[in-house]
Design a protein around this motif. Sequence first.
Motif, PDB file in Angstrom:
ATOM      1  N   LEU A 116       0.829  -1.203   0.000  1.00 21.28           N
ATOM      2  CA  LEU A 116       0.000   0.000   0.000  1.00 21.28           C
ATOM      3  C   LEU A 116       0.864   1.253   0.000  1.00 21.28           C
ATOM      4  N   ASP A 117       0.209   2.387  -0.223  1.00 21.71           N
ATOM      5  CA  ASP A 117       0.920   3.665  -0.183  1.00 21.71           C
ATOM      6  C   ASP A 117       0.746   4.357   1.166  1.00 21.71           C
ATOM      7  N   ARG A 118       0.336   3.586   2.176  1.00 23.55           N
ATOM      8  CA  ARG A 118       0.094   4.122   3.515  1.00 23.55           C
ATOM      9  C   ARG A 118       0.269   2.997   4.542  1.00 23.55           C
ATOM     10  N   PRO A 119       0.296   3.313   5.823  1.00 21.61           N
ATOM     11  CA  PRO A 119       0.467   2.268   6.832  1.00 21.61           C
ATOM     12  C   PRO A 119      -0.629   1.210   6.786  1.00 21.61           C
ATOM     13  N   ALA A 120      -0.218  -0.038   6.765  1.00 20.59           N
ATOM     14  CA  ALA A 120      -1.183  -1.133   6.665  1.00 20.59           C
ATOM     15  C   ALA A 120      -2.023  -1.283   7.933  1.00 20.59           C
ATOM     16  N   LYS A 121      -1.486  -0.922   9.091  1.00 25.66           N
ATOM     17  CA  LYS A 121      -2.231  -1.088  10.338  1.00 25.66           C
ATOM     18  C   LYS A 121      -3.511  -0.263  10.338  1.00 25.66           C
ATOM     19  N   ASP A 122      -3.438   0.947   9.787  1.00 19.04           N
ATOM     20  CA  ASP A 122      -4.640   1.789   9.725  1.00 19.04           C
ATOM     21  C   ASP A 122      -5.698   1.151   8.825  1.00 19.04           C
ATOM     22  N   VAL A 123      -5.250   0.603   7.711  1.00 20.38           N
ATOM     23  CA  VAL A 123      -6.169  -0.048   6.776  1.00 20.38           C
ATOM     24  C   VAL A 123      -6.740  -1.314   7.414  1.00 20.38           C
ATOM     25  N   GLN A 124      -5.902  -2.071   8.097  1.00 22.83           N
ATOM     26  CA  GLN A 124      -6.371  -3.289   8.761  1.00 22.83           C
ATOM     27  C   GLN A 124      -7.479  -2.974   9.767  1.00 22.83           C
ATOM     28  N   LYS A 125      -7.290  -1.937  10.573  1.00 23.77           N
ATOM     29  CA  LYS A 125      -8.300  -1.564  11.570  1.00 23.77           C
ATOM     30  C   LYS A 125      -9.611  -1.173  10.901  1.00 23.77           C
ATOM     31  N   ALA A 126      -9.512  -0.442   9.811  1.00 20.06           N
ATOM     32  CA  ALA A 126     -10.722  -0.023   9.100  1.00 20.06           C
ATOM     33  C   ALA A 126     -11.439  -1.230   8.492  1.00 20.06           C
ATOM     34  N   LEU A 127     -10.672  -2.205   8.020  1.00 19.85           N
ATOM     35  CA  LEU A 127     -11.291  -3.415   7.463  1.00 19.85           C
ATOM     36  C   LEU A 127     -11.973  -4.237   8.547  1.00 19.85           C
ATOM     37  N   VAL A 128     -11.379  -4.302   9.737  1.00 18.81           N
ATOM     38  CA  VAL A 128     -12.016  -5.019  10.847  1.00 18.81           C
ATOM     39  C   VAL A 128     -13.386  -4.410  11.138  1.00 18.81           C
ATOM     40  N   ALA A 129     -13.474  -3.094  11.091  1.00 17.79           N
ATOM     41  CA  ALA A 129     -14.755  -2.412  11.333  1.00 17.79           C
ATOM     42  C   ALA A 129     -15.797  -2.800  10.293  1.00 17.79           C
ATOM     43  N   LYS A 130     -15.339  -3.242   9.120  1.00 19.84           N
ATOM     44  CA  LYS A 130     -16.236  -3.701   8.068  1.00 19.84           C
ATOM     45  C   LYS A 130     -16.450  -5.214   8.099  1.00 19.84           C
ATOM     46  N   GLY A 131     -15.902  -5.861   9.125  1.00 19.49           N
ATOM     47  CA  GLY A 131     -16.069  -7.308   9.262  1.00 19.49           C
ATOM     48  C   GLY A 131     -15.122  -8.128   8.427  1.00 19.49           C
ATOM     49  N   VAL A 132     -13.993  -7.538   8.002  1.00 22.59           N
ATOM     50  CA  VAL A 132     -13.015  -8.241   7.165  1.00 22.59           C
ATOM     51  C   VAL A 132     -11.702  -8.352   7.936  1.00 22.59           C
ATOM     52  N   LEU A 133     -11.197  -9.576   8.074  1.00 21.28           N
ATOM     53  CA  LEU A 133      -9.958  -9.815   8.805  1.00 21.28           C
ATOM     54  C   LEU A 133      -8.785  -9.980   7.840  1.00 21.28           C
ATOM     55  N   THR A 134      -7.735  -9.212   8.067  1.00 22.02           N
ATOM     56  CA  THR A 134      -6.494  -9.322   7.302  1.00 22.02           C
ATOM     57  C   THR A 134      -5.334  -9.280   8.290  1.00 22.02           C
ATOM     58  N   GLY A 135      -4.118  -9.381   7.791  1.00 22.30           N
ATOM     59  CA  GLY A 135      -2.944  -9.331   8.649  1.00 22.30           C
ATOM     60  C   GLY A 135      -2.001  -8.229   8.214  1.00 22.30           C
ATOM     61  N   THR A 136      -1.049  -7.925   9.087  1.00 18.03           N
ATOM     62  CA  THR A 136       0.015  -6.989   8.733  1.00 18.03           C
ATOM     63  C   THR A 136       1.328  -7.771   8.709  1.00 18.03           C
ATOM     64  N   SER A 137       2.433  -7.066   8.581  1.00 18.04           N
ATOM     65  CA  SER A 137       3.718  -7.742   8.498  1.00 18.04           C
ATOM     66  C   SER A 137       4.788  -6.850   9.104  1.00 18.04           C
ATOM     67  N   GLU A 138       6.036  -7.273   8.989  1.00 21.25           N
ATOM     68  CA  GLU A 138       7.146  -6.462   9.471  1.00 21.25           C
ATOM     69  C   GLU A 138       7.352  -5.224   8.604  1.00 21.25           C
ATOM     70  N   GLU A 139       6.832  -5.233   7.397  1.00 21.50           N
ATOM     71  CA  GLU A 139       6.900  -4.072   6.523  1.00 21.50           C
ATOM     72  C   GLU A 139       5.641  -3.230   6.750  1.00 21.50           C
ATOM     73  N   ALA A 140       5.830  -2.012   7.151  1.00 17.64           N
ATOM     74  CA  ALA A 140       4.723  -1.181   7.628  1.00 17.64           C
ATOM     75  C   ALA A 140       3.615  -0.991   6.604  1.00 17.64           C
ATOM     76  N   ASN A 141       3.944  -0.996   5.333  1.00 19.59           N
ATOM     77  CA  ASN A 141       2.953  -0.698   4.293  1.00 19.59           C
ATOM     78  C   ASN A 141       2.395  -1.950   3.616  1.00 19.59           C
ATOM     79  N   ILE A 142       2.631  -3.119   4.194  1.00 14.25           N
ATOM     80  CA  ILE A 142       2.157  -4.355   3.553  1.00 14.25           C
ATOM     81  C   ILE A 142       1.044  -4.992   4.372  1.00 14.25           C
ATOM     82  N   LEU A 143      -0.098  -5.172   3.706  1.00 18.34           N
ATOM     83  CA  LEU A 143      -1.243  -5.867   4.280  1.00 18.34           C
ATOM     84  C   LEU A 143      -1.186  -7.316   3.814  1.00 18.34           C
TER      85      LEU A 143
END
Length: 293
Positions: A235-262
């Motif tokens: 991604l072009d932004r921090p993956a953690k922020d996107v992950q949290k927003a996806l959880v709010a939509k009922g979608v589970l994803t993961g992050t990694s050691e690379e900040a911008n990778i979902l």
Amino acid sequence: MRRGGDSGAEANEAAFRVARGATGRRRVVATLGSFHGRTMGALAATGLEKYRKGVLGLGSDVVHVPFGDLRAAEAALSEGAAAFILETVQSMGGALMPPAGYLEGLRRLCDSTGAFLVFDEVQTGLGRLGAPSAAQAFGVTPDLQTFAKGLGSGVPIGALLASPKAAAGVKVGDLGSTFGGGPLACAAAEATLAEVAGRKLWEHVAAMEALIRETFTMPGLTRIQGRGLLLGLVLDRPAKDVQKALVAKGVLTGTSEEANILRLLPPLTVSAEEVAELRGALADVLAGAAVPA
């Protein structure tokens, strides 16, 4: 040889014991960015500092080299090693793929130095990469393979597969644990393997990967890396922020050691409709999230 256990960490430590026993050597070579477990032996091989920080007594008989660097691997192996262990696709590293020729090169180096090549397939095995195992996905045969996680479909289990050469010196009683290879875990593994092989789920995995790569074209997503259903969305932004927003939509994803990778590791049975649901949710989140300056 097949050996049962309770976790991937246990399976990896069994691999180290087999390799050290067969070669009479202590050293294990592992890669930076790898994850092999949290027990002491497996943690010593883990190449992520955040898991190792503050843990004493990991020893000096494991050395780490950069993932994908054959020259560094050759230098480490030339000093006399029992084994070279790696995840063929580094999951916590953001679904990082091996460079072309890397695995083949490691196979040649291990053959020439007498070290055993170990594939940690805890995350890559059982169809996850669009093939029955990473060894089959990349066409490179290791001496030892470790499996866990999905092998029991939620029931704790770990397994070590060893070539005849690697297993030649293993005697009854050398490897074991209280519940390792118990009837419940083995029944779960047998049922899982029958389902995965009977339905050839790796073919479905490959089809879903192709669908994701074809349809996940949206602002904010720069590229997709990985293989099968072990994918990293860069991604072009921090993956953690996107992950949290996806959880709010009922979608589970993961992050990694690379900040911008979902990271995506959906079930092998994920449907085209569920892939479309993920795509829509991700597109909405990326359209609404501000890109950091």
